[in-house]
Design a protein around this motif. Sequence first.
Motif, mmCIF file in Angstrom:
data_model
loop_
_atom_site.group_PDB
_atom_site.id
_atom_site.type_symbol
_atom_site.label_atom_id
_atom_site.label_comp_id
_atom_site.label_asym_id
_atom_site.label_seq_id
_atom_site.Cartn_x
_atom_site.Cartn_y
_atom_site.Cartn_z
ATOM 1 N N UNK A 36 0.933 -1.186 -0.012
ATOM 2 C CA UNK A 36 -0.016 -0.110 -0.060
ATOM 3 C C UNK A 36 0.837 1.270 -0.030
ATOM 4 N N UNK A 37 1.713 1.409 -0.942
ATOM 5 C CA UNK A 37 2.670 2.498 -0.992
ATOM 6 C C UNK A 37 2.298 3.739 -1.108
ATOM 7 N N UNK A 38 1.246 4.213 -1.493
ATOM 8 C CA UNK A 38 0.780 5.496 -1.844
ATOM 9 C C UNK A 38 0.031 6.022 -0.315
ATOM 10 N N UNK A 39 -0.036 5.333 0.615
ATOM 11 C CA UNK A 39 -0.753 5.554 1.773
ATOM 12 C C UNK A 39 0.496 6.419 2.434
ATOM 13 N N UNK A 40 1.575 6.358 2.249
ATOM 14 C CA UNK A 40 2.771 6.943 2.890
ATOM 15 C C UNK A 40 3.715 7.863 1.643
ATOM 16 N N UNK A 41 3.669 7.404 0.482
ATOM 17 C CA UNK A 41 4.796 7.996 -0.584
ATOM 18 C C UNK A 41 4.001 8.449 -1.859
ATOM 19 N N UNK A 42 4.433 9.143 -2.463
ATOM 20 C CA UNK A 42 4.366 9.633 -3.791
ATOM 21 C C UNK A 42 4.871 8.711 -4.653
ATOM 22 N N UNK A 43 4.446 7.665 -5.158
ATOM 23 C CA UNK A 43 4.939 6.556 -6.176
ATOM 24 C C UNK A 43 5.148 6.809 -7.290
ATOM 25 N N UNK A 44 6.426 6.678 -7.964
ATOM 26 C CA UNK A 44 6.842 6.885 -9.424
ATOM 27 C C UNK A 44 7.223 5.429 -9.742
ATOM 28 N N UNK A 45 6.823 4.957 -10.881
ATOM 29 C CA UNK A 45 7.085 3.592 -11.471
ATOM 30 C C UNK A 45 7.659 3.890 -12.870
ATOM 31 N N UNK A 46 8.827 3.065 -12.954
ATOM 32 C CA UNK A 46 9.423 2.751 -14.124
ATOM 33 C C UNK A 46 9.684 1.503 -14.527
ATOM 34 N N UNK A 47 9.906 1.421 -15.826
ATOM 35 C CA UNK A 47 9.950 -0.001 -16.376
ATOM 36 C C UNK A 47 11.426 0.084 -17.254
ATOM 37 N N UNK A 48 12.379 -0.748 -16.511
ATOM 38 C CA UNK A 48 13.810 -0.835 -17.316
ATOM 39 C C UNK A 48 13.787 -1.816 -18.243
ATOM 40 N N UNK A 49 13.655 -1.684 -19.634
ATOM 41 C CA UNK A 49 13.372 -2.887 -20.427
ATOM 42 C C UNK A 49 14.453 -2.844 -21.515
ATOM 43 N N UNK A 50 15.076 -4.059 -21.554
ATOM 44 C CA UNK A 50 16.080 -4.686 -22.567
ATOM 45 C C UNK A 50 15.193 -5.194 -23.695
ATOM 46 N N UNK A 51 15.219 -4.526 -25.029
ATOM 47 C CA UNK A 51 14.419 -4.996 -26.187
ATOM 48 C C UNK A 51 14.890 -6.317 -26.691
ATOM 49 N N UNK A 52 15.987 -6.800 -26.224
ATOM 50 C CA UNK A 52 16.399 -8.158 -26.771
ATOM 51 C C UNK A 52 15.924 -9.280 -25.820
ATOM 52 N N UNK A 53 15.907 -10.412 -26.592
ATOM 53 C CA UNK A 53 16.433 -11.018 -27.844
ATOM 54 C C UNK A 53 15.329 -10.821 -28.842
ATOM 55 N N UNK A 54 14.082 -9.999 -28.547
ATOM 56 C CA UNK A 54 12.967 -10.054 -29.541
ATOM 57 C C UNK A 54 12.649 -8.671 -29.519
ATOM 58 N N UNK A 55 13.354 -7.655 -30.216
ATOM 59 C CA UNK A 55 13.072 -6.263 -30.309
ATOM 60 C C UNK A 55 11.920 -5.873 -30.993
ATOM 61 N N UNK A 56 11.470 -6.977 -32.046
ATOM 62 C CA UNK A 56 10.217 -6.458 -32.708
ATOM 63 C C UNK A 56 8.991 -6.556 -32.043
ATOM 64 N N UNK A 57 9.219 -7.037 -30.774
ATOM 65 C CA UNK A 57 7.930 -7.314 -29.825
ATOM 66 C C UNK A 57 7.876 -6.175 -28.732
#
Length: 245
Positions: A36-57
């Motif tokens: 329940x993180x937003x009860x105490x914090x301003x939550x920022x979400x990031x997805x760090x994503x390597x396109x490999x081995x299927x960059x077309x997807x």
Amino acid sequence: MARPVFNLNLFSNVASADPARCLAGHAGASFLAAFDPEASHDLRIRLFCDPNPHPETLEAWIEAARAPLPGREIEVVETHGLADGYRRSIEMAEGDFACQLEHDFVFLPGAIGHRLGALVEGMAAHGIDHLRFNKRWNRAVGYDHFMTPQPQVPFPCCRVSGRSNNPHLVDVAHARARTLQFIPPGARKAEGLEGVLDLYAGGGHVYGALGHPAAVGHLDGRARRWRDGIRRRLWLARQGRGGDD
């Protein structure tokens, strides 16, 4: 008074040409349910994503990651592997603390008895810079050559010799000053995140007392482990999307 910022950093790669195999959103949703993180914090979400081995997807993979987190703003950062993503997540973090969460781990329901605010307050007060959530019951094994209870801390935890890139809360300032120097800037995969940090950055802490049951489950996104495969199917079935790979 404004709530302090907290960064939830998700790490993934496009491991399959089938975006239905993407687990990153389920990892993030499990964090929200556990803390329940937003009860105490301003939550920022990031997805760090390597396109490999299927960059077309890549684009379909990102949309699949967003699906279990409806209505959430998620910034996507393309990377060159896990170590690169880990480094960039620390460099970009706005908060004092962050959760580092690989795509195929989930927080188990009922396994963590404390809200996020209580954990980061205790970490700050007692100089805990790395708090891991164990995928097995708490005992000295593997990188954890010892496991020493810390009764002075206001939540149950143990001091351990090992660090891991398994799910953990991290003190961002400490990581910038003491950890990033041991992760090569050009590193890929998990190079420098395990083993090396044990030697140079020191050990850390694990949530729970001795004998505490597993706090996280490994869904094994690479589908290599039979037991984790069962956990993955059961977890996805409970989320209402079936257990097929």
